[in-house]
Design a protein around this motif. Structure first.
Motif, PDB file in Angstrom:
ATOM      1  N   SER A  39       0.767  -1.247  -0.050  1.00  0.00           N
ATOM      2  CA  SER A  39       0.126   0.005   0.019  1.00  0.00           C
ATOM      3  C   SER A  39       0.881   1.231  -0.016  1.00  0.00           C
ATOM      4  CB  SER A  39      -0.754  -0.112   1.320  1.00  0.00           C
ATOM      5  OG  SER A  39      -0.001  -0.057   2.467  1.00  0.00           O
ATOM      6  N   GLY A  40       2.171   1.185   0.353  1.00  0.00           N
ATOM      7  CA  GLY A  40       2.885   2.504   0.275  1.00  0.00           C
ATOM      8  C   GLY A  40       3.863   2.599  -0.471  1.00  0.00           C
ATOM      9  N   VAL A  41       4.156   1.617  -1.552  1.00  0.00           N
ATOM     10  CA  VAL A  41       5.284   2.024  -2.350  1.00  0.00           C
ATOM     11  C   VAL A  41       4.594   1.804  -3.716  1.00  0.00           C
ATOM     12  CG1 VAL A  41       7.452   1.045  -3.071  1.00  0.00           C
ATOM     13  CG2 VAL A  41       7.136   0.994  -0.781  1.00  0.00           C
ATOM     14  N   ASP A  42       5.123   2.823  -4.541  1.00  0.00           N
ATOM     15  CA  ASP A  42       4.357   2.695  -5.999  1.00  0.00           C
ATOM     16  C   ASP A  42       5.418   1.524  -7.062  1.00  0.00           C
ATOM     17  OD1 ASP A  42       2.466   4.724  -5.692  1.00  0.00           O
ATOM     18  OD2 ASP A  42       4.341   6.111  -5.656  1.00  0.00           O
ATOM     19  N   THR A  43       6.638   1.539  -6.775  1.00  0.00           N
ATOM     20  CA  THR A  43       7.380   0.503  -7.531  1.00  0.00           C
ATOM     21  C   THR A  43       8.211  -0.223  -6.648  1.00  0.00           C
ATOM     22  OG1 THR A  43       7.387   2.493  -9.330  1.00  0.00           O
ATOM     23  CG2 THR A  43       9.004   0.525  -9.524  1.00  0.00           C
ATOM     24  N   ILE A  44       8.168  -1.371  -6.933  1.00  0.00           N
ATOM     25  CA  ILE A  44       9.173  -2.133  -5.973  1.00  0.00           C
ATOM     26  C   ILE A  44      10.349  -2.987  -6.906  1.00  0.00           C
ATOM     27  CG2 ILE A  44       9.172  -4.025  -4.205  1.00  0.00           C
ATOM     28  CD1 ILE A  44       6.138  -3.486  -3.730  1.00  0.00           C
ATOM     29  N   ALA A  45      11.430  -3.231  -6.569  1.00  0.00           N
ATOM     30  CA  ALA A  45      12.325  -4.079  -7.240  1.00  0.00           C
ATOM     31  C   ALA A  45      12.654  -5.197  -6.252  1.00  0.00           C
ATOM     32  CB  ALA A  45      13.461  -3.272  -7.825  1.00  0.00           C
ATOM     33  N   PHE A  46      12.334  -6.623  -6.850  1.00  0.00           N
ATOM     34  CA  PHE A  46      12.930  -7.522  -5.940  1.00  0.00           C
ATOM     35  C   PHE A  46      14.104  -8.287  -6.653  1.00  0.00           C
ATOM     36  CE2 PHE A  46       8.264  -7.207  -4.969  1.00  0.00           C
ATOM     37  CZ  PHE A  46       8.119  -7.558  -3.378  1.00  0.00           C
ATOM     38  N   TYR A  47      15.020  -8.540  -5.735  1.00  0.00           N
ATOM     39  CA  TYR A  47      16.357  -9.079  -6.217  1.00  0.00           C
ATOM     40  C   TYR A  47      16.214 -10.594  -6.203  1.00  0.00           C
ATOM     41  CZ  TYR A  47      18.795  -4.461  -6.301  1.00  0.00           C
ATOM     42  OH  TYR A  47      19.168  -3.150  -6.694  1.00  0.00           O
ATOM     43  N   MET A  48      16.555 -11.106  -7.292  1.00  0.00           N
ATOM     44  CA  MET A  48      16.635 -12.433  -7.468  1.00  0.00           C
ATOM     45  C   MET A  48      15.475 -13.230  -6.871  1.00  0.00           C
ATOM     46  SD  MET A  48      19.806 -13.253  -8.746  1.00  0.00           S
ATOM     47  CE  MET A  48      21.377 -12.512  -8.973  1.00  0.00           C
ATOM     48  N   GLY A  49      14.352 -12.861  -7.482  1.00  0.00           N
ATOM     49  CA  GLY A  49      12.987 -13.432  -6.923  1.00  0.00           C
ATOM     50  C   GLY A  49      12.285 -14.401  -7.716  1.00  0.00           C
ATOM     51  N   ILE A  50      12.914 -14.897  -8.523  1.00  0.00           N
ATOM     52  CA  ILE A  50      12.297 -15.870  -9.667  1.00  0.00           C
ATOM     53  C   ILE A  50      11.583 -17.094  -8.726  1.00  0.00           C
ATOM     54  CG2 ILE A  50      12.277 -17.423 -11.497  1.00  0.00           C
ATOM     55  CD1 ILE A  50      12.703 -14.114 -12.075  1.00  0.00           C
ATOM     56  N   ALA A  51      12.546 -17.933  -7.788  1.00  0.00           N
ATOM     57  CA  ALA A  51      12.025 -18.911  -7.112  1.00  0.00           C
ATOM     58  C   ALA A  51      10.835 -18.750  -6.214  1.00  0.00           C
ATOM     59  CB  ALA A  51      13.151 -19.505  -6.368  1.00  0.00           C
ATOM     60  N   ASN A  52      10.711 -17.506  -5.570  1.00  0.00           N
ATOM     61  CA  ASN A  52       9.751 -17.061  -4.739  1.00  0.00           C
ATOM     62  C   ASN A  52       8.874 -16.359  -5.265  1.00  0.00           C
ATOM     63  OD1 ASN A  52      10.604 -18.288  -2.463  1.00  0.00           O
ATOM     64  ND2 ASN A  52      12.144 -16.689  -2.097  1.00  0.00           N
ATOM     65  N   LEU A  53       8.707 -16.243  -6.638  1.00  0.00           N
ATOM     66  CA  LEU A  53       7.810 -15.234  -7.374  1.00  0.00           C
ATOM     67  C   LEU A  53       6.359 -15.718  -6.940  1.00  0.00           C
ATOM     68  CD1 LEU A  53       7.782 -12.920  -9.420  1.00  0.00           C
ATOM     69  CD2 LEU A  53       7.711 -14.814 -11.373  1.00  0.00           C
ATOM     70  N   PRO A  54       5.819 -16.864  -6.786  1.00  0.00           N
ATOM     71  CA  PRO A  54       4.542 -17.033  -6.556  1.00  0.00           C
ATOM     72  C   PRO A  54       4.193 -16.611  -5.206  1.00  0.00           C
ATOM     73  CG  PRO A  54       5.382 -19.136  -7.309  1.00  0.00           C
ATOM     74  CD  PRO A  54       6.468 -18.113  -7.322  1.00  0.00           C
ATOM     75  N   PHE A  55       5.014 -16.700  -4.335  1.00  0.00           N
ATOM     76  CA  PHE A  55       4.861 -16.117  -2.768  1.00  0.00           C
ATOM     77  C   PHE A  55       4.925 -14.803  -2.968  1.00  0.00           C
ATOM     78  CE2 PHE A  55       7.074 -14.669   1.073  1.00  0.00           C
ATOM     79  CZ  PHE A  55       6.455 -15.157   2.077  1.00  0.00           C
ATOM     80  N   ILE A  56       5.791 -13.948  -3.620  1.00  0.00           N
ATOM     81  CA  ILE A  56       5.637 -12.632  -3.724  1.00  0.00           C
ATOM     82  C   ILE A  56       4.403 -12.140  -4.141  1.00  0.00           C
ATOM     83  CG2 ILE A  56       6.828 -10.634  -4.900  1.00  0.00           C
ATOM     84  CD1 ILE A  56       9.456 -12.097  -4.803  1.00  0.00           C
ATOM     85  N   CYS A  57       3.958 -12.438  -5.273  1.00  0.00           N
ATOM     86  CA  CYS A  57       2.686 -11.932  -5.797  1.00  0.00           C
ATOM     87  C   CYS A  57       1.432 -12.360  -5.026  1.00  0.00           C
ATOM     88  CB  CYS A  57       2.449 -12.747  -7.341  1.00  0.00           C
ATOM     89  SG  CYS A  57       3.764 -12.454  -8.523  1.00  0.00           S
ATOM     90  N   GLU A  58       1.536 -13.368  -4.144  1.00  0.00           N
ATOM     91  CA  GLU A  58       0.426 -13.810  -3.435  1.00  0.00           C
ATOM     92  C   GLU A  58       0.556 -12.838  -2.183  1.00  0.00           C
ATOM     93  OE1 GLU A  58      -0.694 -17.314  -0.255  1.00  0.00           O
ATOM     94  OE2 GLU A  58       0.626 -17.867  -1.941  1.00  0.00           O
TER      95      GLU A  58
END
Length: 490
Positions: free
Chosen positions: A164-183
């Motif tokens: 809710s508080g950040v417009d743009t987020i850059a996740f580093y090395m996030g492919i393995a945890n992509l479902p977890f991040i999106c969820e």
């Protein structure tokens, strides 16, 4: 013994040109360099000969050196008085563990400097056509690790704050945890249709992107086996990509080239190919030492009617020897020639009216100038082509074996689609040092597009049963670029 000094340097995200001036200056004076997987290996070519290169790279589930061992190497080498470089991809202060290394150096009283670098979380989006802030789309930006030290590797983050508080987020090395991040972003209020882009190998010519939304990107990534190293950028600012994408529009973007190398100088051809968007691997890397000065020939230069230089480097080396021996170049009475267009141009740039060997008349005493490869491999050809001649060896070159494992990793991570042979000697070198040494797989030459620059190069390729896709009648940089830009591959 006095202690040495350590430089903790950010190498930038991949593009060699993105390292800082200060970082490059430190590399040029290093005695030991410890480098990561994500630091472009081409930067190591700027180190002085004899600099010790230590690979600290990390792959998923396969660590080369643990952090403790890396820190110990920094300390132990500095304590022996050496200038040590720790070369990290991106910026050392952004998930680079620079704090731990600097703390250990401070504890041992070792002088150090931290040299910032361009972070991949900012650079990779820009090379994909996306600024991370924009007055219309996003006024806040966060960089976030996509994994942590927990058993499952899933980061414990302030998901409500991020969503809710950040417009743009850059996740580093996030492919393995992509479902977890999106969820978790969706669960905590981020709209499921928020744009997401994955950027792999950002700023390299092999950069790849995959665009979707929080609801779709995980499935998309699985379908195409998208992998790290990658930045996951979340935010509606991703929509700007359609308007200002620039890097991927370069004419050679995506092309991965193996350039057979015969010289020790920085290649203008390799630089131009890179500037046009290609990834270029130059093989092999050479070390060079001056040959003993042959004063008998130098004192009798006025006896020669023709002097033929076999490479631009031999020209520089030869005139350096003349100066050091106190011989005035005005004593040269001979016509000067270059064995290639490139060599003739190098002579012209020194103020001589020189031409290529094809224009050389057959009469008059001839001096052939080159390095030890001329002595070893080209004398028979030179005898048949030019008859009798004298020989001046300017330098001795040998393969820098310290770079062989570096090239091996570069070839593993690349998908070479084009091989360029600039000269007949380059064919022989690549075959001898690469293919025959089982360092480069022969299949690469069978599947890649082979380009030979000139008829002599074609003849050398034929001797090794190499079938080129193209032979340039005019073996110049401009002709090569025109061919590559107008041809298809893959």
């Amino acid at each position: 013994m006095s202690k040495g000094k350590v430089y903790l340097i950010g190498a930038g995200p991949g593009d060699v040109g993105l390292i800082t001036v200060k970082g490059m200056e430190a590399i040029r004076k290093a005695e030991v360099i410890l480098y990561d997987r994500l630091a472009n290996p081409k930067l190591l070519e700027f180190a002085v000969p004899g600099c010790e290169l230590i690979y600290c790279g990390k792959l998923p589930h396969r660590h080369i050196l643990r952090q403790e061992a890396i820190t110990d190497l920094l300390v132990s080498n500095a304590l022996t008085g050496k200038t040590v470089i720790r070369l990290k991809g991106g910026d050392p202060g952004v998930f680079g563990r620079v704090g731990e290394e600097a703390e250990a150096l401070a504890q041992h009283g070792i002088e150090f400097e931290i040299v910032p670098g361009i972070s991949s979380g900012i650079a990779a989006p820009l090379y994909a056509g996306i600024p991370v802030t924009h007055r219309k789309y996003g006024e806040s930006f966060a960089v976030v690790t996509a994994h942590d030290k927990s058993l499952d590797g899933k980061p414990l983050l302030d998901w409500p704050g991020l969503a809710s508080g950040v417009d743009t987020i850059a996740f580093y090395m996030g492919i393995a945890n992509l479902p977890f991040i999106c969820e978790n972003l969706i669960k905590n209020g981020k709209p499921s249709d928020t744009a997401v882009i994955l950027i792999q190998w950002g700023t390299f010519g092999r950069q790849k992107t995959l665009q979707g939304t929080l609801a779709t990107i995980a499935v998309q990534a699985t379908a195409v086996s998208f992998s790290n190293p990658a930045i996951t950028l979340v935010g509606n600012i991703v929509s700007l990509r359609e308007k200002i994408s620039w890097f991927e529009k370069k004419p050679l973007f995506g092309r991965q080239i193996l350039l057979a190398r015969t010289g020790t100088n920085q290649s203008e051809l390799a630089k131009e190919l890179s500037d046009q968007g290609a990834d270029v691997i130059e093989f092999p890397k050479w070390n060079k030492v001056p040959a003993p000065i042959d004063m008998h020939i130098l004192k009798n230069l006025d006896a020669y009617c023709r002097i033929l230089f076999t490479s631009p480097e031999s020209i520089t080396d030869f005139f350096t020897v003349l100066f050091e021996a106190g011989i005035d170049i005005r004593s040269l009475k001979a016509e000067l020639f270059g064995a290639s267009v490139k060599s003739a141009k190098a002579l012209n740039e020194k103020g001589f009216l020189a031409d290529t060997a094809e224009k050389m008349r057959p009469d008059g005493r001839l001096l052939l100038v080159g390095d030890n490869h001329l002595q070893e491999q080209q004398l028979a050809y030179a005898s048949s082509k030019y008859g009798r001649f004298d020989l001046y060896i300017t330098s001795h070159k040998k393969i820098d074996e310290q770079f062989l494992p570096i090239f091996e990793r570069m070839l593993e991570e690349a998908a070479v689609d084009t091989v360029i042979f600039p000269s007949s000697l380059s064919v022989k070198i690549l075959m001898q040092e690469g293919i025959n040494a089982n360092f480069i797989p022969r299949e690469l030459l069978d599947r890649a597009s082979i380009v030979c620059m000139g008829k002599q190069t074609l003849q050398a390729a034929a001797e090794h049963e190499i079938k080129p896709k193209a032979v340039l009648a005019n073996p110049t940089k401009a002709a090569l670029l025109e061919h590559l830009i107008n041809s298809k591959w893959g």
